[in-house]
Enzyme design. Structure first.
Site, mmCIF file in Angstrom:
data_model
loop_
_atom_site.group_PDB
_atom_site.id
_atom_site.type_symbol
_atom_site.label_atom_id
_atom_site.label_comp_id
_atom_site.label_asym_id
_atom_site.label_seq_id
_atom_site.Cartn_x
_atom_site.Cartn_y
_atom_site.Cartn_z
ATOM 1 N N LYS A 105 -35.131 6.258 -37.621
ATOM 2 C CA LYS A 105 -36.346 6.467 -36.829
ATOM 3 C C LYS A 105 -37.499 5.633 -37.401
ATOM 4 O O LYS A 105 -38.287 5.041 -36.648
ATOM 5 C CB LYS A 105 -36.727 7.942 -36.815
ATOM 6 C CG LYS A 105 -38.083 8.218 -36.170
ATOM 7 C CD LYS A 105 -38.433 9.690 -36.170
ATOM 8 C CE LYS A 105 -39.828 9.909 -35.563
ATOM 9 N NZ LYS A 105 -40.164 11.347 -35.433
ATOM 10 N N HIS A 111 2.021 -5.506 -12.636
ATOM 11 C CA HIS A 111 0.890 -4.829 -11.989
ATOM 12 C C HIS A 111 1.028 -3.315 -12.067
ATOM 13 O O HIS A 111 0.870 -2.598 -11.072
ATOM 14 C CB HIS A 111 0.733 -5.295 -10.545
ATOM 15 C CG HIS A 111 0.464 -6.762 -10.418
ATOM 16 N ND1 HIS A 111 -0.704 -7.342 -10.893
ATOM 17 C CD2 HIS A 111 1.213 -7.774 -9.913
ATOM 18 C CE1 HIS A 111 -0.666 -8.645 -10.656
ATOM 19 N NE2 HIS A 111 0.485 -8.935 -10.082
#
Length: 510
Positions: A140, A272
Site C-alpha cells: 500500500k 478438434h
C-alpha cells in the site's frame, strides 16, 4: 522532485530462507539496518550479520505460540508512515518508531500444506496473519517502501539492489507492490476455496499465478494465454511450444484416455477435441494401427495419446504420420529416438494426477461453473430395455462406445465394432444427422457395420435413429433413455431383433 529512495532499513520475516543469504549480505554491505523475527532472525545471526529483534522495537515477545510477532503499531507505523507527511514523521519521533524502507516476506505454505493431506489443525496454522498484513501494508505504501513478497522474487530484487546500490524508483516499488497484491489475493483465494470446498457460498474465486503467453489464441489475430502449472501434468520431452489449440486438444485427449486407465493397450487419435480414431488391442502397436484405420485422413495433424508405453514398433508407424503431439505414460528409448526425428513434434509424458472437480467457461458477461462429468457408464448401470439382450462381445463394445461418446461433441453418435471406433457423428444439430454422418464416414473407410454397436449421448425422441442403424447392420444400442416416446424406440428394436440398453445418464458435451 526525484522519487528515488535509498533503502536504509529493512524488516525481514520469511518462511523460506532459500536465496535469502545473498540479499542479507548485500543489505549488510550497504549498511542497511535489519530487523527480524524468530527463525529468520536466527538465520541472519548465523551469517554473522547484525540484526535487531522486532521484540526489541515493540517491547513485546513473540506470543501465543508465534501467532503474534509483528502485529504492533511500532512495526506497522514504521511501514505505513508517509515520509513526505510532516505529521507522520513527527509521530515516528514521538512514539520512537523506526522508519522501515524494505519489507521482505515469504508466507507460510498454505497451499502446499493442503495438498500434502495434512490435518485441519495443521492447515489452519499455515494461514499466515502477520506476514500477509506486512505485505499489504508495505505494498500500500509503495510510494516509500519496497515490498518483496515471495521467495520467487528474491533474485529479481537482488539484481535491483546490487545494480542501483540500494536506490529504487517509484516505478520499481510499484512493480513489486503489484507482485505483492498478486501474492496476497492468490493466498486469500486459496484459503477461501479451502473453507468453501462444499460450495456453500455461491462465490467463484479463481487465481492462477503461473501464466504463460502463447503465440496466439485460436487464430493469429487473437492473443492467447495459459494459466496453470503444465509441469504438474506432463513432462515435455521434445518439440515446439504448445499452442492454444494444441492445449485444447491435449485436454480433450487426456480426459478421454483417462476413461481407459489400467485397461488393455488403448490408442486414441483426436482432431478438434474429438476422437477420429480409437482402438483397444492386445498390443499398443496394433491399437495404433487400428485407431489410424478409423480415419487416416483426419489423423493428419492430430493429437495422439496412448494409455501404455509407446514402443519402437509403434513409434516407427507414428513417425510416418504428420502429427502435432504424442502423449503416453512413457516411451521406450528406441521410440524416443525415432519420434524425436521430427524437431517440432511435441512429446509428452502424462503423469497420474487428479483433475479439478469443476469446469469453468465464460458465458455472456459472466461465467458458467459446473461439476466435472465424472460418471462413467458401466455394466452395473445398464437397464435392458428390449427382449433381445446384447451378447458379451456387444456388451463390451457398448461400454467402450459409451466412454468415447461421453467425450465427443453433442449431438453425437458413436459406432464401434470389436473395440474399434468405426466412425462418429460429432457436433450435429440433429441426432439423425449425426448418425447419417457416422454411417457415411464408416462406409467411406470400408468398415462393415454388420454387428457393430451404436452409442448416443442423449435419448432418441423418435425411433428413426434405431431404424437407420438397423438398416446399416448395427445390432445393439446404448443410450440414456428418458424420452416420453421411449416405447416407440423399444418397440422397433423388439420387432427387428435389436438389443438396446439404457444407462439413465445423459452425457451432453457442448
Amino acid at each position: 522532485m526525484s522519487n528515488n529512495k535509498t533503502i536504509t532499513s529493512a524488516l525481514i520475516s520469511v518462511f523460506s530462507k532459500d536465496g535469502l543469504e545473498p540479499i542479507v549480505k548485500q543489505l549488510n554491505a550497504q549498511n542497511v539496518t535489519i530487523y527480524s523475527t524468530g527463525g529468520t532472525e536466527k538465520f541472519i545471526k548465523d551469517l554473522g550479520i547484525d540484526v535487531i529483534p522486532v521484540e526489541d522495537v515493540t517491547s513485546y515477545p513473540s506470543i501465543l505460540g508465534g501467532r503474534v510477532k509483528t502485529l504492533h503499531p511500532k512495526v506497522f507505523g514504521g511501514i505505513l508512515n508517509r515520509q513526505n507527511n510532516d505529521s507522520d514523521v513527527a509521530e515516528l519521533v514521538d512514539f520512537d518508531i523506526p522508519q522501515i524502507d524494505l519489507v521482505i516476506v515469504d508466507l507460510y505454505p498454505f497451499e502446499k500444506t493442503v495438498a500434502s493431506g495434512a490435518s485441519n489443525q495443521d492447515i489452519i496454522e499455515k494461514i499466515d496473519i502477520g506476514g500477509i498484513s506486512l505485505i499489504r501494508a508495505a505494498a500500500k505504501n509503495y510510494a516509500d517502501v519496497v515490498c518483496v513478497s515471495s521467495v520467487d522474487d528474491y533474485s529479481e530484487f537482488l539484481e535491483l539492489l546490487t545494480s542501483k546500490s540500494g536506490a529504487t524508483s517509484e516505478a520499481d516499488r510499484k512493480h513489486f507492490a503489484a507482485k505483492a497484491f498478486n501474492v496476497s489475493s492468490h493466498y486469500d483465494s486459496a484459503i477461501f476455496n479451502y473453507f468453501n470446498a462444499n460450495h456453500d457460498i455461491a462465490s467463484l474465486k479463481i487465481s492462477e499465478t503461473n501464466g504463460k503467453v502463447l503465440r496466439y489464441g485460436e487464430n493469429p489475430h487473437q492473443r492467447g494465454f495459459f494459466f496453470g502449472n503444465f509441469d504438474d501434468i506432463f513432462t515435455k520431452l521434445h518439440g515446439k511450444e504448445l499452442s492454444y489449440n494444441n492445449l485444447l486438444d491435449v485436454d480433450a485427449a487426456v480426459n478421454l484416455i483417462n476413461e481407459f486407465k489400467g485397461e488393455a493397450p488403448t490408442f486414441a487419435i483426436l482432431k478438434h477435441n474429438n476422437a477420429c480414431g480409437f482402438a483397444q488391442r492386445d498390443s499398443i502397436h496394433q491399437a495404433y494401427v487400428d485407431a489410424l484405420a478409423g480415419d487416416p485422413v483426419s489423423a493428419f495433424g492430430g493429437i495422439l495419446i496412448a494409455n501404455t508405453e509407446i514402443d519402437k514398433a509403434t513409434a516407427e508407424k507414428i513417425h510416418t504420420l504428420f502429427c502435432e503431439v504424442v502423449i503416453a505414460p512413457s516411451f521406450s528409448e528406441e521410440a524416443l529416438d525415432i519420434l524425436k526425428g521430427k524437431k517440432n513434434r511435441i512429446l509428452l509424458i502424462l503423469h497420474d494426477i487428479d483433475f479439478r472437480e469443476t469446469t469453468v467457461r465464460t458465458c455472456l458477461n459472466g461465467i458458467l461453473v459446473q461439476d466435472r462429468d465424472n460418471k462413467t457408464d458401466s455394466v452395473a448401470d445398464l437397464t435392458h430395455a428390449t427382449n433381445n439382450k446384447p451378447t458379451q462381445n456387444e456388451l463390451e463394445d457398448l461400454i467402450f462406445a459409451s466412454k468415447i461418446c461421453k467425450h465427443t461433441k453433442s449431438n453425437t453418435i458413436v459406432l464401434v465394432k470389436n473395440k474399434q471406433l468405426c466412425a462418429s457423428g460429432t457436433g450435429q444439430t440433429s441426432r439423425v444427422d449425426a448418425l447419417n454422418q457416422a454411417i457415411h464416414k464408416a462406409q467411406s473407410f470400408n468398415f462393415d457395420l454388420k454387428g457393430a454397436v451404436m452409442a448416443s449421448d442423449a435419448f432418441f425422441p423418435f425411433p428413426d435413429c434405431v431404424e437407420i442403424a438397423d438398416k446399416a447392420g448395427i445390432t445393439a444400442v446404448i443410450q440414456p433413455g428418458g424420452s416420453i416416446k421411449d416405447q416407440l424406440t423399444i418397440d422397433y428394436c423388439n420387432e427387428n431383433n435389436l438389443a438396446m440398453v439404457m444407462t439413465g445418464t445423459r452425457h451432453f458435451k457442448h
